[in-house]
Design a protein around this motif. Structure first.
Motif, PDB file in Angstrom:
ATOM      1  N   TYR A  47      38.304  41.961  52.125  1.00  0.00           N
ATOM      2  CA  TYR A  47      39.307  41.384  51.233  1.00  0.00           C
ATOM      3  C   TYR A  47      40.673  41.903  51.664  1.00  0.00           C
ATOM      4  CZ  TYR A  47      39.125  45.991  49.006  1.00  0.00           C
ATOM      5  OH  TYR A  47      39.156  47.349  48.776  1.00  0.00           O
ATOM      6  N   GLN A  56      52.461  46.864  41.189  1.00  0.00           N
ATOM      7  CA  GLN A  56      51.291  46.438  41.960  1.00  0.00           C
ATOM      8  C   GLN A  56      50.578  47.627  42.594  1.00  0.00           C
ATOM      9  OE1 GLN A  56      53.130  43.670  44.637  1.00  0.00           O
ATOM     10  NE2 GLN A  56      53.172  42.003  43.134  1.00  0.00           N
ATOM     11  N   ILE A 106      37.785  42.225  43.997  1.00  0.00           N
ATOM     12  CA  ILE A 106      38.841  41.249  43.743  1.00  0.00           C
ATOM     13  C   ILE A 106      39.041  41.056  42.242  1.00  0.00           C
ATOM     14  CG2 ILE A 106      39.388  38.780  43.922  1.00  0.00           C
ATOM     15  CD1 ILE A 106      38.300  38.866  46.760  1.00  0.00           C
ATOM     16  N   ALA A 107      37.966  41.037  41.474  1.00  0.00           N
ATOM     17  CA  ALA A 107      38.097  40.902  40.021  1.00  0.00           C
ATOM     18  C   ALA A 107      38.872  42.078  39.438  1.00  0.00           C
ATOM     19  CB  ALA A 107      36.709  40.805  39.379  1.00  0.00           C
ATOM     20  N   GLU A 110      42.567  41.609  40.481  1.00  0.00           N
ATOM     21  CA  GLU A 110      43.200  40.515  39.728  1.00  0.00           C
ATOM     22  C   GLU A 110      43.479  40.935  38.284  1.00  0.00           C
ATOM     23  OE1 GLU A 110      40.499  37.259  40.291  1.00  0.00           O
ATOM     24  OE2 GLU A 110      41.570  36.541  42.079  1.00  0.00           O
ATOM     25  N   ASP A 113      46.739  42.451  38.188  1.00  0.00           N
ATOM     26  CA  ASP A 113      47.814  41.616  38.751  1.00  0.00           C
ATOM     27  C   ASP A 113      48.242  42.072  40.136  1.00  0.00           C
ATOM     28  OD1 ASP A 113      47.996  39.789  36.632  1.00  0.00           O
ATOM     29  OD2 ASP A 113      49.300  41.132  35.497  1.00  0.00           O
ATOM     30  N   PRO A 115      48.232  41.236  44.021  1.00  0.00           N
ATOM     31  CA  PRO A 115      47.954  40.130  44.939  1.00  0.00           C
ATOM     32  C   PRO A 115      46.823  40.484  45.901  1.00  0.00           C
ATOM     33  CG  PRO A 115      50.318  40.540  44.785  1.00  0.00           C
ATOM     34  CD  PRO A 115      49.636  41.681  44.087  1.00  0.00           C
ATOM     35  N   CYS A 116      45.816  39.632  45.953  1.00  0.00           N
ATOM     36  CA  CYS A 116      44.650  39.921  46.784  1.00  0.00           C
ATOM     37  C   CYS A 116      43.897  38.630  47.050  1.00  0.00           C
ATOM     38  CB  CYS A 116      43.726  40.923  46.090  1.00  0.00           C
ATOM     39  SG  CYS A 116      43.053  40.300  44.521  1.00  0.00           S
ATOM     40  N   GLY A 117      42.916  38.707  47.920  1.00  0.00           N
ATOM     41  CA  GLY A 117      42.090  37.544  48.197  1.00  0.00           C
ATOM     42  C   GLY A 117      40.975  37.894  49.158  1.00  0.00           C
TER      43      GLY A 117
END
Length: 200
Positions: A47, A56, A106-107, A110, A113, A115-117
């Motif tokens: 990820y 962040q 990722i959960a 998120e 807040d 930024p990730c993917g």
């Protein structure tokens, strides 16, 4: 005019090329944005994370199970994190695999807040990504000779002049008659050319 190499370098240079911009020998080389825009490993894949602001970064600390770093004077601000970047990366376990699955990490990110993917290992995963599906990025069609096909639709989208995939490239010779008619030849002349072997 535009070439893809120049466009790619211009897009990526601010993140990865900052330390190759000023060419003097006495320049201070701080960690680049690529340090914050990193790829990390979970148990079932990779990820990416881009934690740039203080909020962040603190969210990243909490999501990775290190809330104590939020109040550590070394890491409270961007300036502190840059100064102590190697210590920070070691404390966060960068370079080691997170014991959670990619979706779990990722959960957690998120929820903070951050930024990730996901980083996909196959083209099939890209097509199944929820955002890609919501964007209707791919169009599935039936090619007359090759069967089922999947193609990305044109990325530019205009309200008054919408773009679309009109169909596959024509097979060899498929447009011969239409082109010759545009040049003024009649059906008899075209057939004569074909009979004489001029046309395939």
């Amino acid at each position: 005019r535009l070439n893809m190499l120049d466009a790619s370098i211009a897009f990526l240079w601010p993140d990865g090329g900052a330390n190759a911009t000023i060419l003097e020998e006495d320049v201070f080389l701080a960690p680049t944005l690529a340090t914050s825009n990193r790829v990390d490993e979970a148990t079932d894949g990779y990820y990416c994370v881009a934690a740039l602001t203080d909020a962040q970064a603190h969210g990243l600390f909490r999501a990775l199970g290190h809330p104590e770093l939020c109040s550590d004077p070394r890491f409270e601000t961007l300036a502190g994190r840059i100064k102590h970047i190697h210590e920070l990366l070691g404390l966060l376990g960068v370079g080691t695999s997170d014991p959670r699955t990619r979706s779990e990490v990722i959960a957690a990110l998120e929820a903070e807040d951050v930024p990730c993917g996901p980083v996909y290992a196959s083209l099939e995963e890209i097509a199944e990504d929820p955002q890609v599906r919501a964007n209707e990025t791919f169009v599935d069609t039936a090619h007359p000779h090759l069967g089922k096909m999947r193609e990305p639709r044109p990325p530019l989208r205009f309200d008054r002049t919408p773009t679309a995939i009109r169909g596959p490239a024509p097979a060899h010779g498929a447009d011969t008659d239409a082109v010759l008619r545009e040049l003024g030849l009649g059906a008899t002349e075209i057939e004569a050319l074909r009979a004489d072997g001029v046309l395939g």
